[in-house]
Design a protein around this motif. Sequence first.
Motif, PDB file in Angstrom:
ATOM      1  N   ARG A 136      20.832  47.089  64.630  1.00 42.46           N
ATOM      2  CA  ARG A 136      22.048  47.315  63.850  1.00 42.46           C
ATOM      3  C   ARG A 136      22.420  46.022  63.136  1.00 42.46           C
ATOM      4  O   ARG A 136      22.015  44.943  63.536  1.00 42.46           O
ATOM      5  N   ALA A 137      23.198  46.173  62.083  1.00 40.41           N
ATOM      6  CA  ALA A 137      23.694  45.004  61.363  1.00 40.41           C
ATOM      7  C   ALA A 137      25.069  45.316  60.809  1.00 40.41           C
ATOM      8  O   ALA A 137      25.449  46.478  60.640  1.00 40.41           O
ATOM      9  N   ALA A 138      25.814  44.278  60.538  1.00 37.19           N
ATOM     10  CA  ALA A 138      27.136  44.394  59.929  1.00 37.19           C
ATOM     11  C   ALA A 138      27.212  43.409  58.771  1.00 37.19           C
ATOM     12  O   ALA A 138      26.606  42.335  58.822  1.00 37.19           O
ATOM     13  N   VAL A 139      27.957  43.785  57.760  1.00 39.58           N
ATOM     14  CA  VAL A 139      28.129  42.957  56.568  1.00 39.58           C
ATOM     15  C   VAL A 139      29.595  42.586  56.458  1.00 39.58           C
ATOM     16  O   VAL A 139      30.475  43.425  56.621  1.00 39.58           O
ATOM     17  N   SER A 140      29.863  41.327  56.181  1.00 39.55           N
ATOM     18  CA  SER A 140      31.232  40.868  55.996  1.00 39.55           C
ATOM     19  C   SER A 140      31.318  40.026  54.739  1.00 39.55           C
ATOM     20  O   SER A 140      30.421  39.240  54.445  1.00 39.55           O
TER      21      SER A 140
END
Length: 97
Positions: A11-15
């Motif tokens: 999984r990954a998250a972008v900010s």
Amino acid sequence: VLAWNDGSTWRAAVSKNGDFSTSPALASFREEREFGTMGEQEQMNYCLNIFDQGTVVSVVCDVSSHGTHVAAIAAACHPENPEMNGVAPGAQVISLK
């Protein structure tokens, strides 16, 4: 971008500003068919592709509305000014990706 393995998938998250508290934890699009949005003001959706055990995260954005624009021109219907009609006046246009 922050990537991790949750025990079953990467999984990954972008900010935009380093605060991940409101960023969705997305898997590769081909796995879960989910997407995120950069925000209401930006009006830009994105999905992720995660490769090489999280070392490469591809952020994929559809930033062009060219197809929508062309479809609208083709389906243009002006009963009062038929010279402004498209090649398929009044056609119903659907969105499909």
